[in-house]
Design an enzyme around this catalytic site. Structure first.
Site, PDB file in Angstrom:
ATOM      1  N   GLY A 129       0.837  -1.191   0.000  1.00 50.62           N
ATOM      2  CA  GLY A 129       0.000   0.000   0.000  1.00 50.62           C
ATOM      3  C   GLY A 129       0.873   1.242   0.000  1.00 50.62           C
ATOM      4  O   GLY A 129       2.013   1.206   0.474  1.00 50.62           O
ATOM      5  N   GLN A 159       2.784   9.990   1.361  1.00 52.63           N
ATOM      6  CA  GLN A 159       4.093   9.333   1.358  1.00 52.63           C
ATOM      7  C   GLN A 159       4.927   9.698   0.134  1.00 52.63           C
ATOM      8  O   GLN A 159       6.115   9.409   0.092  1.00 52.63           O
ATOM      9  CB  GLN A 159       3.928   7.813   1.428  1.00 52.63           C
ATOM     10  N   CYS A 170       6.037   0.117   7.462  1.00 55.63           N
ATOM     11  CA  CYS A 170       5.613   1.240   6.629  1.00 55.63           C
ATOM     12  C   CYS A 170       6.796   1.679   5.773  1.00 55.63           C
ATOM     13  O   CYS A 170       7.918   1.775   6.284  1.00 55.63           O
ATOM     14  CB  CYS A 170       5.149   2.387   7.523  1.00 55.63           C
ATOM     15  N   LEU A 171       6.548   1.935   4.508  1.00 58.44           N
ATOM     16  CA  LEU A 171       7.630   2.344   3.607  1.00 58.44           C
ATOM     17  C   LEU A 171       8.257   3.670   4.028  1.00 58.44           C
ATOM     18  O   LEU A 171       9.419   3.930   3.726  1.00 58.44           O
ATOM     19  CB  LEU A 171       7.114   2.435   2.165  1.00 58.44           C
ATOM     20  N   HIS A 226      -4.475   1.033   7.522  1.00 62.05           N
ATOM     21  CA  HIS A 226      -3.121   1.592   7.607  1.00 62.05           C
ATOM     22  C   HIS A 226      -2.984   2.758   6.623  1.00 62.05           C
ATOM     23  O   HIS A 226      -2.500   3.834   6.986  1.00 62.05           O
ATOM     24  CB  HIS A 226      -2.098   0.492   7.304  1.00 62.05           C
ATOM     25  N   GLU A 227      -3.404   2.548   5.382  1.00 63.11           N
ATOM     26  CA  GLU A 227      -3.288   3.609   4.366  1.00 63.11           C
ATOM     27  C   GLU A 227      -4.247   4.759   4.653  1.00 63.11           C
ATOM     28  O   GLU A 227      -3.915   5.930   4.439  1.00 63.11           O
ATOM     29  CB  GLU A 227      -3.523   3.048   2.964  1.00 63.11           C
ATOM     30  N   HIS A 249      -2.830   7.233   6.911  1.00 62.04           N
ATOM     31  CA  HIS A 249      -1.916   8.177   6.254  1.00 62.04           C
ATOM     32  C   HIS A 249      -2.642   9.418   5.749  1.00 62.04           C
ATOM     33  O   HIS A 249      -2.119  10.524   5.879  1.00 62.04           O
ATOM     34  CB  HIS A 249      -1.203   7.514   5.065  1.00 62.04           C
TER      35      HIS A 249
END
Length: 195
Positions: free
Chosen positions: A45, A50, A105-106, A147-148, A151
């Site tokens: 995701g 991000q 997380c990226l 999670h996304e 963000h």
């Protein structure tokens, strides 16, 4: 095109995303770049904040989770084919048991912690063609969406862990902000000029 992922400490990660309209500049290109960037970083995701855009947009492809032996055949099949773009998402309901899962997380490379989330959600959103949808999701798909979704609300998974765990990862988070993290994908760090 692969674009840098913004690291922990970048202010855009703390902004609540703005809703967008179908005529948002270069939207199709932005979505394509987000998928390219997510796949390049082996993510499941990626949210617009991000990649430096404070808008309500995120993309998901859960295929990498589909080979887990811990899942039923049915859930493996669901995960294998779940690829979706979410625009202007609005969480209508979070329900069911809370369950823990080790999340990463990226934007926060090399940090993983158990996060507890509800097992089922109801989400209203627009797809990439601006068709409005309301759907119920559960299991790992619901978790990735939550999670996304966080963000685009300016929330990171590290906000959902205990104070003790936050203290234990403080140095790692500081290193990310200073650009000392070394993931194998392009990143932009808060206290360091690009790389």
């Amino acid at each position: 095109m692969i674009i840098p992922i913004y690291g922990y400490g970048e202010p855009v990660l703390r902004q609540v995303g703005a809703e967008i309209t179908p005529d948002y500049p270069n939207l199709k290109e932005i979505i394509a770049n987000m998928y390219d960037t997510m796949y390049n970083a082996y993510g499941v995701g990626l949210a617009a904040p991000q990649v430096g855009l404070a808008i309500r947009l995120f993309v998901i492809d859960t295929e990498p989770f589909s080979d887990s032996d811990d899942l039923s055949k049915e859930e493996q099949e669901q995960l294998k084919t779940f690829k979706r773009t979410f625009i202007n998402a609005k969480m209508l309901k979070e329900e069911g048991e809370e369950w823990g899962f080790n999340e990463g997380c990226l934007s926060i490379p090399d940090v993983r912690e158990d996060v507890y989330r509800n097992e089922r959600i109801t989400l209203e959103y627009f797809d990439e063609d601006f068709n409005k949808k309301t759907e119920v999701f559960d299991g790992l798909i619901a978790r990735v969406i939550q999670h996304e979704y966080d963000h685009i609300e300016g929330v990171l998974f590290t906000d959902k862990i205990s104070t003790l765990k936050k203290t234990l990862i403080k140095k790692k988070l500081q290193n990310i902000m200073e650009g000392k993290a070394r993931p194998d994908y392009k990143m932009k760090f808060a206290n360091k000029k690009g790389r």
